[in-house]
Design an enzyme around this catalytic site. Structure first.
Site, mmCIF file in Angstrom:
data_model
loop_
_atom_site.group_PDB
_atom_site.id
_atom_site.type_symbol
_atom_site.label_atom_id
_atom_site.label_comp_id
_atom_site.label_asym_id
_atom_site.label_seq_id
_atom_site.Cartn_x
_atom_site.Cartn_y
_atom_site.Cartn_z
ATOM 1 N N GLY A 23 0.804 -1.209 0.000
ATOM 2 C CA GLY A 23 0.000 0.000 0.000
ATOM 3 C C GLY A 23 0.836 1.258 0.000
ATOM 4 O O GLY A 23 0.469 2.268 -0.601
ATOM 5 N N GLU A 24 1.969 1.189 0.641
ATOM 6 C CA GLU A 24 2.863 2.339 0.738
ATOM 7 C C GLU A 24 3.296 2.829 -0.646
ATOM 8 O O GLU A 24 3.421 4.024 -0.883
ATOM 9 C CB GLU A 24 4.089 1.930 1.564
ATOM 10 C CG GLU A 24 4.961 3.043 2.011
ATOM 11 C CD GLU A 24 6.079 2.538 2.911
ATOM 12 O OE1 GLU A 24 6.856 3.410 3.355
ATOM 13 O OE2 GLU A 24 6.194 1.330 3.155
ATOM 14 N N ASP A 25 3.513 1.898 -1.576
ATOM 15 C CA ASP A 25 3.978 2.230 -2.923
ATOM 16 C C ASP A 25 2.858 2.480 -3.922
ATOM 17 O O ASP A 25 3.020 3.278 -4.839
ATOM 18 C CB ASP A 25 4.813 1.073 -3.501
ATOM 19 C CG ASP A 25 6.187 0.958 -2.896
ATOM 20 O OD1 ASP A 25 6.646 1.917 -2.262
ATOM 21 O OD2 ASP A 25 6.804 -0.105 -3.071
ATOM 22 N N THR A 26 1.739 1.765 -3.772
ATOM 23 C CA THR A 26 0.801 1.701 -4.899
ATOM 24 C C THR A 26 -0.663 1.973 -4.583
ATOM 25 O O THR A 26 -1.455 2.140 -5.506
ATOM 26 C CB THR A 26 0.871 0.312 -5.558
ATOM 27 O OG1 THR A 26 0.439 -0.677 -4.624
ATOM 28 C CG2 THR A 26 2.265 -0.017 -6.063
ATOM 29 N N ARG A 27 -1.047 2.002 -3.317
ATOM 30 C CA ARG A 27 -2.480 2.048 -2.972
ATOM 31 C C ARG A 27 -3.216 3.216 -3.623
ATOM 32 O O ARG A 27 -4.280 3.057 -4.183
ATOM 33 C CB ARG A 27 -2.689 2.094 -1.459
ATOM 34 C CG ARG A 27 -4.167 2.057 -1.085
ATOM 35 C CD ARG A 27 -4.425 2.141 0.411
ATOM 36 N NE ARG A 27 -3.727 1.159 1.186
ATOM 37 C CZ ARG A 27 -4.126 -0.100 1.384
ATOM 38 N NH1 ARG A 27 -5.226 -0.534 0.819
ATOM 39 N NH2 ARG A 27 -3.415 -0.922 2.127
ATOM 40 N N GLY A 55 -13.285 -6.210 13.104
ATOM 41 C CA GLY A 55 -13.390 -7.105 14.246
ATOM 42 C C GLY A 55 -12.857 -8.510 13.987
ATOM 43 O O GLY A 55 -12.785 -9.321 14.892
ATOM 44 N N GLU A 89 1.490 -13.226 2.344
ATOM 45 C CA GLU A 89 0.462 -13.373 1.303
ATOM 46 C C GLU A 89 1.044 -14.111 0.109
ATOM 47 O O GLU A 89 0.418 -15.023 -0.439
ATOM 48 C CB GLU A 89 -0.029 -12.005 0.812
ATOM 49 C CG GLU A 89 -0.958 -11.278 1.707
ATOM 50 C CD GLU A 89 -1.347 -9.907 1.152
ATOM 51 O OE1 GLU A 89 -1.958 -9.156 1.923
ATOM 52 O OE2 GLU A 89 -1.048 -9.595 -0.019
#
Length: 162
Positions: A23-27, A55, A89
């Site tokens: 996410g840091e690079d591409t989100r 939750g 992942e």
């Protein structure tokens, strides 16, 4: 006896596509555009900030979502290998790819495929932050990076408009 590829075609999947990314690079750039394009075409896509239930245990839900997806788009970027979440992942994705016949598609965003395959350059630097972790875990991550980078995919730097 059914082959693993026919197994993947006969299973009822929750998602058509699981997106694995840093996410840091591409989100807020490439990933948002990719997700929107898939959504516009009616492709049911798992993206962590859209689909994780509040939750629930994040790791368990992510791994289950990988298992429940027909295919995977792995967006390799400069910081992908710095995230143990991304690397775990990737392990699950490559396991499902090999054992259940689900398809993994690598996308190389601002990195050369050889950087991922050989774990050099920005990818090597990102992976280096894990040097104090369990050696066998890092070795499995390295192998998964190499296997995924050896799959036919897309180098975004070589496409029109990136």
């Amino acid at each position: 006896m059914a082959s693993s590829s026919s197994h993947a075609h006969n299973k009822n999947y929750v998602y058509d596509v699981f997106l694995s990314f840093s996410g840091e690079d591409t989100r807020k750039t490439f990933l948002d555009h990719l997700y929107d394009a898939l959504d516009r075409h009616g492709i049911c896509t798992f993206k962590d900030d859209e689909k994780l239930q509040k939750g629930k245990e994040i790791n368990d839900e992510l791994l289950q979502s990988i298992h429940d997806s027909r295919c995977y788009i792995i967006v390799f970027s400069k910081r992908y290998a710095s995230s143990s979440w991304c690397l775990n992942e990737l392990l699950k994705i490559m396991e499902c790819h090999k054992t259940n016949g689900q398809t993994a598609f690598p996308v190389f965003y601002d990195v050369d495929p050889s950087e991922v395959r050989k774990q050099i350059g920005a990818v090597g630097n990102a992976l280096a932050i894990h040097r104090n972790r369990n050696e066998s875990e890092v070795r499995r991550w390295r192998e998964a990076l190499k296997e995924a980078a050896n799959l036919s995919g897309w180098d975004v730097r070589k496409t029109a408009n990136g």
